[in-house]
Write an enzyme that holds these catalytic residues in place. Structure first.
Site, PDB file in Angstrom:
ATOM      1  N   ARG A  49       0.835  -1.202   0.000  1.00  0.00           N
ATOM      2  CA  ARG A  49       0.000   0.000   0.000  1.00  0.00           C
ATOM      3  C   ARG A  49       0.874   1.257   0.000  1.00  0.00           C
ATOM      4  O   ARG A  49       0.590   2.240  -0.688  1.00  0.00           O
ATOM      5  CB  ARG A  49      -0.909  -0.041   1.231  1.00  0.00           C
ATOM      6  CG  ARG A  49      -2.045   0.925   1.123  1.00  0.00           C
ATOM      7  CD  ARG A  49      -3.231   0.546   1.980  1.00  0.00           C
ATOM      8  NE  ARG A  49      -3.989   1.758   2.214  1.00  0.00           N
ATOM      9  CZ  ARG A  49      -4.150   2.307   3.396  1.00  0.00           C
ATOM     10  NH1 ARG A  49      -3.628   1.742   4.470  1.00  0.00           N
ATOM     11  NH2 ARG A  49      -4.838   3.420   3.530  1.00  0.00           N
ATOM     12  N   HIS A  53       0.792   4.217  -2.779  1.00  0.00           N
ATOM     13  CA  HIS A  53       0.565   5.616  -2.384  1.00  0.00           C
ATOM     14  C   HIS A  53       1.764   6.488  -2.751  1.00  0.00           C
ATOM     15  O   HIS A  53       1.597   7.665  -3.071  1.00  0.00           O
ATOM     16  CB  HIS A  53       0.278   5.712  -0.883  1.00  0.00           C
ATOM     17  CG  HIS A  53      -1.141   5.392  -0.524  1.00  0.00           C
ATOM     18  ND1 HIS A  53      -1.934   6.229   0.239  1.00  0.00           N
ATOM     19  CD2 HIS A  53      -1.917   4.324  -0.838  1.00  0.00           C
ATOM     20  CE1 HIS A  53      -3.137   5.677   0.372  1.00  0.00           C
ATOM     21  NE2 HIS A  53      -3.147   4.518  -0.257  1.00  0.00           N
ATOM     22  N   ASN A  81      -3.145   9.569   3.702  1.00  0.00           N
ATOM     23  CA  ASN A  81      -1.998   8.734   4.074  1.00  0.00           C
ATOM     24  C   ASN A  81      -1.916   8.443   5.572  1.00  0.00           C
ATOM     25  O   ASN A  81      -1.055   7.674   6.001  1.00  0.00           O
ATOM     26  CB  ASN A  81      -0.694   9.393   3.608  1.00  0.00           C
ATOM     27  CG  ASN A  81      -0.493   9.273   2.103  1.00  0.00           C
ATOM     28  OD1 ASN A  81      -1.007   8.341   1.498  1.00  0.00           O
ATOM     29  ND2 ASN A  81       0.221  10.201   1.511  1.00  0.00           N
ATOM     30  N   HIS A 181      -5.882  -6.070  -2.873  1.00  0.00           N
ATOM     31  CA  HIS A 181      -6.756  -6.103  -1.696  1.00  0.00           C
ATOM     32  C   HIS A 181      -6.978  -7.537  -1.207  1.00  0.00           C
ATOM     33  O   HIS A 181      -7.707  -7.758  -0.251  1.00  0.00           O
ATOM     34  CB  HIS A 181      -8.113  -5.458  -2.000  1.00  0.00           C
ATOM     35  CG  HIS A 181      -8.093  -3.971  -1.898  1.00  0.00           C
ATOM     36  ND1 HIS A 181      -9.175  -3.171  -2.158  1.00  0.00           N
ATOM     37  CD2 HIS A 181      -7.094  -3.106  -1.571  1.00  0.00           C
ATOM     38  CE1 HIS A 181      -8.852  -1.900  -1.989  1.00  0.00           C
ATOM     39  NE2 HIS A 181      -7.587  -1.834  -1.641  1.00  0.00           N
TER      40      HIS A 181
END
Length: 322
Positions: A49, A53, A81, A181
């Site tokens: 993740r 990001h 974040n 996911h």
């Protein structure tokens, strides 16, 4: 076998970039993050993740790792974040520390993040893929750069597709990357609107499997008091990188609104069904998409720097982080 990627101005990334300057770099990164994943099993999802990001805001340049200071508020303090897990940051810091002891000032934080994400995906059952190296780290990191660059769980599908397209990613890339996911968790606040007071007649979103919705209501019952309350993105095999996430979606087991949207929208439904039925097809498309992601907005040459602790502290003293 070495693989080379040519970027603009003749600069290149290559899988054996550190062959002579730090031959043990990849082993050091792997050993560090394997230890971290064994002691903290949420590290894999957290690091993947973090990588996403980082790359989606200004490119894969480790800008998300820069801490805020009295002169500058960094990307990592943006609202989007704040939920990034500490295990991901810690894994990169540990690898960077180990590398600085062996080959000081050689390996960039952005390369460490890219390699760590790949190694952790592989470690929890996902596919292996090549990571060309030679990225430089960002010179700036501003909180204002984040807004509008990251997908939101409540975004309509057209907005999600447009956001990915703006960065050069196809619908296929987007659905394949969503398959990450299959590991990790989301905080209750991100899906609470789906499970409490959904409408005048329904307490939860009717597209959710009823038993699943009731389980989530119990699991998140105190989320207002405890914002860390969360649920696994893939309720069936939460710690294994597989295609179960896609199998879950038609069964009403998609946690976020954006997860369910993938099976509800005609533009993405066919891909979900393909990946649910065929893990190999998912892995092949995921590899293609994440290799592409790892090259997005890469800094080389004098467009970036090699971030080291001393250098960063020196610049903070001189108030150069602006």
């Amino acid at each position: 076998m070495s693989m080379m990627i040519h970027l603009s101005e003749g600069e290149k990334l290559s899988t054996d970039y550190y062959k002579s300057s730090c031959p043990s770099a990849l082993d050091i990164i792997r050993n560090t993050i394997v230890d971290k994943q064994i002691t903290s099993p949420t590290t894999a999802a957290g690091t993947v993740r973090l990588f996403f990001h980082d790359c989606f805001v200004g490119g894969c340049d480790a800008s998300v790792l820069v801490s805020s200071n009295s002169f500058n508020k960094g990307e990592r303090d943006a609202d989007d974040n704040l939920s990034l897990p500490g295990d991901g940051f810690d894994a990169i810091v540990r690898a960077k520390t180990a590398l600085e002891l062996t080959c000081p000032g050689v390996v960039s934080c952005s390369d460490i993040l890219a390699v760590a994400a790949r190694d952790l995906i592989t470690m929890v059952g996902g596919p292996f893929y090549n990571v060309p190296l030679g990225r430089k780290d960002s010179i700036t990191a501003k909180v204002t750069d984040v807004k509008g660059n990251l997908p939101q769980p409540t975004m309509p599908m057209s907005d999600l597709i447009a956001l990915f397209a703006k960065k050069g990613f196809s619908v296929r890339d987007m659905v394949a990357l969503s398959g990450a996911h299959t590991i990790g968790f989301s905080h209750c606040s991100q899906f609470a609107h789906r499970i409490y007071n959904y409408s005048n007649t329904q307490s939860y979103d009717p597209s959710l499997n009823p038993r699943y919705a009731e389980g989530l209501q119990k699991a998140c019952s105190t989320y207002h008091k405890d914002p860390s309350m969360s649920a696994f993105n893939d309720v069936m095999t939460p710690s294994k990188f597989d295609n179960m996430y896609f199998q879950n979606l038609p069964r009403g087991l998609g946690l976020l609104e954006s997860d369910h949207a993938l099976i509800a929208d005609d533009r993405t439904k066919g891909l979900v069904e393909t990946y649910a039925a065929n893990q190999t097809a998912f892995f092949e498309d995921f590899v293609q998409a994440i290799e592409k992601l790892g090259l997005y907005g890469v800094k080389t040459g004098n467009r970036g720097e090699l971030r080291g602790r001393e250098q960063k502290e020196e610049r903070l003293r001189k108030n150069e982080f602006h």
